[in-house]
Design a protein around this motif. Sequence first.
Motif, PDB file in Angstrom:
ATOM      1  N   ASP A 366       0.850  -1.203   0.000  1.00  0.00           N
ATOM      2  CA  ASP A 366       0.000   0.000   0.000  1.00  0.00           C
ATOM      3  C   ASP A 366       0.881   1.247   0.000  1.00  0.00           C
ATOM      4  O   ASP A 366       1.891   1.315   0.725  1.00  0.00           O
ATOM      5  CB  ASP A 366      -0.896   0.035   1.244  1.00  0.00           C
ATOM      6  CG  ASP A 366      -1.891  -1.104   1.271  1.00  0.00           C
ATOM      7  OD1 ASP A 366      -2.601  -1.274   0.278  1.00  0.00           O
ATOM      8  OD2 ASP A 366      -1.924  -1.821   2.291  1.00  0.00           O
ATOM      9  N   VAL A 367       0.480   2.227  -0.791  1.00  0.00           N
ATOM     10  CA  VAL A 367       1.152   3.536  -0.816  1.00  0.00           C
ATOM     11  C   VAL A 367       0.069   4.609  -0.761  1.00  0.00           C
ATOM     12  O   VAL A 367      -0.883   4.593  -1.545  1.00  0.00           O
ATOM     13  CB  VAL A 367       2.003   3.709  -2.092  1.00  0.00           C
ATOM     14  CG1 VAL A 367       2.581   5.127  -2.154  1.00  0.00           C
ATOM     15  CG2 VAL A 367       3.108   2.664  -2.149  1.00  0.00           C
ATOM     16  N   LYS A 368       0.229   5.571   0.185  1.00  0.00           N
ATOM     17  CA  LYS A 368      -0.749   6.656   0.300  1.00  0.00           C
ATOM     18  C   LYS A 368      -0.013   7.958   0.633  1.00  0.00           C
ATOM     19  O   LYS A 368       0.747   8.024   1.604  1.00  0.00           O
ATOM     20  CB  LYS A 368      -1.772   6.345   1.393  1.00  0.00           C
ATOM     21  CG  LYS A 368      -2.838   7.421   1.543  1.00  0.00           C
ATOM     22  CD  LYS A 368      -3.832   7.057   2.645  1.00  0.00           C
ATOM     23  CE  LYS A 368      -4.893   8.138   2.811  1.00  0.00           C
ATOM     24  NZ  LYS A 368      -5.852   7.828   3.901  1.00  0.00           N
ATOM     25  N   ILE A 369      -0.258   8.974  -0.213  1.00  0.00           N
ATOM     26  CA  ILE A 369       0.293  10.311   0.016  1.00  0.00           C
ATOM     27  C   ILE A 369      -0.902  11.258   0.145  1.00  0.00           C
ATOM     28  O   ILE A 369      -1.755  11.334  -0.745  1.00  0.00           O
ATOM     29  CB  ILE A 369       1.199  10.764  -1.130  1.00  0.00           C
ATOM     30  CG1 ILE A 369       2.279   9.711  -1.410  1.00  0.00           C
ATOM     31  CG2 ILE A 369       1.814  12.132  -0.827  1.00  0.00           C
ATOM     32  CD1 ILE A 369       3.218   9.492  -0.267  1.00  0.00           C
ATOM     33  N   SER A 370      -0.943  11.988   1.241  1.00  0.00           N
ATOM     34  CA  SER A 370      -2.094  12.869   1.477  1.00  0.00           C
ATOM     35  C   SER A 370      -1.653  14.092   2.267  1.00  0.00           C
ATOM     36  O   SER A 370      -0.547  14.134   2.834  1.00  0.00           O
ATOM     37  CB  SER A 370      -3.190  12.112   2.233  1.00  0.00           C
ATOM     38  OG  SER A 370      -2.719  11.713   3.509  1.00  0.00           O
ATOM     39  N   ARG A 371      -2.568  15.095   2.277  1.00  0.00           N
ATOM     40  CA  ARG A 371      -2.397  16.262   3.144  1.00  0.00           C
ATOM     41  C   ARG A 371      -3.792  16.695   3.558  1.00  0.00           C
ATOM     42  O   ARG A 371      -4.595  17.099   2.705  1.00  0.00           O
ATOM     43  CB  ARG A 371      -1.671  17.398   2.422  1.00  0.00           C
ATOM     44  CG  ARG A 371      -1.421  18.626   3.311  1.00  0.00           C
ATOM     45  CD  ARG A 371      -0.444  19.576   2.699  1.00  0.00           C
ATOM     46  NE  ARG A 371      -0.853  20.020   1.380  1.00  0.00           N
ATOM     47  CZ  ARG A 371      -0.105  20.764   0.574  1.00  0.00           C
ATOM     48  NH1 ARG A 371       1.122  21.133   0.969  1.00  0.00           N
ATOM     49  NH2 ARG A 371      -0.532  21.141  -0.610  1.00  0.00           N
ATOM     50  N   GLY A 372      -4.051  16.535   4.836  1.00  0.00           N
ATOM     51  CA  GLY A 372      -5.394  16.822   5.312  1.00  0.00           C
ATOM     52  C   GLY A 372      -6.369  15.846   4.687  1.00  0.00           C
ATOM     53  O   GLY A 372      -6.172  14.630   4.696  1.00  0.00           O
ATOM     54  N   ASP A 373      -7.430  16.385   4.121  1.00  0.00           N
ATOM     55  CA  ASP A 373      -8.441  15.539   3.470  1.00  0.00           C
ATOM     56  C   ASP A 373      -8.113  15.243   2.020  1.00  0.00           C
ATOM     57  O   ASP A 373      -8.826  14.492   1.355  1.00  0.00           O
ATOM     58  CB  ASP A 373      -9.820  16.216   3.545  1.00  0.00           C
ATOM     59  CG  ASP A 373     -10.323  16.323   4.977  1.00  0.00           C
ATOM     60  OD1 ASP A 373      -9.890  15.476   5.799  1.00  0.00           O
ATOM     61  OD2 ASP A 373     -11.127  17.220   5.265  1.00  0.00           O
ATOM     62  N   GLU A 374      -7.059  15.853   1.515  1.00  0.00           N
ATOM     63  CA  GLU A 374      -6.723  15.692   0.099  1.00  0.00           C
ATOM     64  C   GLU A 374      -5.739  14.541  -0.056  1.00  0.00           C
ATOM     65  O   GLU A 374      -4.683  14.503   0.583  1.00  0.00           O
ATOM     66  CB  GLU A 374      -6.115  16.984  -0.448  1.00  0.00           C
ATOM     67  CG  GLU A 374      -5.880  16.934  -1.951  1.00  0.00           C
ATOM     68  CD  GLU A 374      -5.405  18.278  -2.490  1.00  0.00           C
ATOM     69  OE1 GLU A 374      -5.243  18.377  -3.706  1.00  0.00           O
ATOM     70  OE2 GLU A 374      -5.212  19.214  -1.688  1.00  0.00           O
ATOM     71  N   VAL A 375      -6.103  13.579  -0.909  1.00  0.00           N
ATOM     72  CA  VAL A 375      -5.265  12.409  -1.172  1.00  0.00           C
ATOM     73  C   VAL A 375      -4.655  12.564  -2.552  1.00  0.00           C
ATOM     74  O   VAL A 375      -5.368  12.746  -3.554  1.00  0.00           O
ATOM     75  CB  VAL A 375      -6.076  11.102  -1.091  1.00  0.00           C
ATOM     76  CG1 VAL A 375      -5.187   9.908  -1.450  1.00  0.00           C
ATOM     77  CG2 VAL A 375      -6.669  10.920   0.291  1.00  0.00           C
TER      78      VAL A 375
END
Length: 694
Positions: A366-375
């Motif tokens: 799994d890879v996930k890059i986000s900031r706050g609610d923005e993915v």
Amino acid sequence: MSEVDDLIKDLKNDDKKVKQRAAERLGEIGETVEALRALQEASDDRDRGTKNKAKAAVLKVQERIDRKSSGGAWGSSSFSDDDSDERQLEITSATERKTESEDALRMMLVETQKGTINLDGSIYEPQEGDDSEERPTIDATGQFSIKNTGETDRIWDIDVSINEPGLTNLEKEYHVNELAPQEEWIQEYDIKDIQESLTIGFSEVIDTFPDTEESSNVLVYGQSMQTNLIYIMRGEKELLDINFSKELPVHFSDVSIQRVSLGDAAIEEGSLVWKIPKLGKGEEAELKVTCLITVEDIEIKRTGKAQISFYSDQEGAFSSLDVYGSDGLVRNYSYIEADEIEDRPDHWNCKLVFNNRSEFPVELRDVKISRGDEVYIMHEFRSGDVFVESNTTWESEVWTTVDEDLPRFEKNVYFTVKPEILYKASSEITVVDTEMRVANVKASKSYGIEEVDSYRETQIPTTIEVQNIGSLAFSTLTIKDHLPRKFLPADSDNISVKVGDEEITDYEVSYEPNDIEDADKEHEMIVKINREISPEEITSLKYSPTLKAEPDSEFTGVAEITAELAEPGPNLVREVEDWLTGATINVVHARKAITFGKTVNPGAEAGIYEIQIIYKNRGNKVLNDVKIRDIVPEGFSLLDDNMSDLADDESVPEGNKRTWTFDSVEIDQEIEINYRMQGESDEFEAGKAQTSIL
């Protein structure tokens, strides 16, 4: 002598600590077939510590042998063809989910099975007095191991999930904090309810009556019996290198292989050998053999035991275990590269870089890059989609973001070292030999008298005795007795049947034809005994038909026995010529003639009287069961009697009736009885003693 030779010798030491140290050291340095075999034997040691250390050492030595013989590729066998017949529970090649690198987090399930089954493939129930070496109890054990096969890097935070551990004492999940290079974590386990997890179906049918509908292994005394031997193997999983060997007893002659559907079969040094390289899941193989069994005695014959060995590289061969989830962490470095676009201030092109710095290939999950609610990026990779080899990188797609300052993100990267999962299962099964019992019977028929008078209705005491002289019980026994003309069958009240010393009532009587009052017809009396007749037990039938015959006739009794066997097989039928001693009756024309007389004389003293009785056979035949009777009148008592040992007394109104019984009186034989009596009062009537009865 080398250190390895000393250690092999120490494995048989009585001191368990010496054995444990030897097993552990052999695991560290052993790399020969001899060391492997010694450790395999020690894996069955009674001392649990020695057993566990030997099992762990087996894997290490096996790996060294395999690497040595195949240039490092795990799984190939190091044994030559000459070794193959000697090894029994050898762990051989296995299915491998290989990585491109030999270095991996290796997980191995090794399962070993021993036990004994019956001819039909069912589990053998141990009997009192069994030799555990000859007939081992069905049992299976396993070893689950996790090893860091690398040379430089540690693996940590290892989690493993096991599917279907219910047949074992394993947990569903295990966590190992970390493993240094070449370090191994081991968990022994037992396999429960192994009866439900046999991976081979087997049956052996020994049919001594191949022409009948139902198979039977019954032997019949005095016969040479053409016999079929049929063996069937069925794979519940894919099985490899199946070896079947059966001892052929000396009473199996002219053994010939008729058909083999898979593999090769041969007769080798008194054994039947069948080898099947591969048997697929659900696939059946059949071997048919014929032989001749000559039955010259009634001793129980053994069928000869057999051995089956095989191995499987399928997951959960015995226990249905499967490793379905595993992960572990190794050295890595992941970062985000952010570059501000030349002609667009505050606009950034970004990408994720994952750097695998370990010696192991790793798999991205799994890879996930986000900031706050923005993915910005979210990947949920399927197993096997993305591998990152040792000392290489993986880069994500580029995304663009707007930020007046340096961009900041939340980064989650889930990965695991790529596991190597191996399954190995070996089995050695003993097929217990069974008994072949011999059916046989003998009988005799006798008449209670050898001669009868002509024109006189005479009851003929008749006895038929049947003995089970085989080693197989009868479930029912039918006696068919032939009654010639002039015989009237006995009614049912005049028939008795005994089994052993017990008089029984569970039998049926019938006649053919049924008009039993017609003495001018021949009849068959059929007595069916509805109970089990054990070996050596004697069944006795007694009855008394009536005979009224003409002079100079002779009658010979014949009979037929039909025994229904307690085990599958055709009925045992014996004709008169084979087994029965025929009884004979002669009819003679004879008439009886006797003289019977009695005298009464006063004795030497008053009140005492002497009585003499004369009985003479003047006829032309011996008289049997002769009874002579006389009355001692009322008022008198008996003083003495020259034949008192043959006399019985009975009180009657007239006084005391005295009866003398003689088994027989020969032709012209005269019997003289003398006794004295005395009056018991002053008044008695001696004249009453003149009365005589015959």
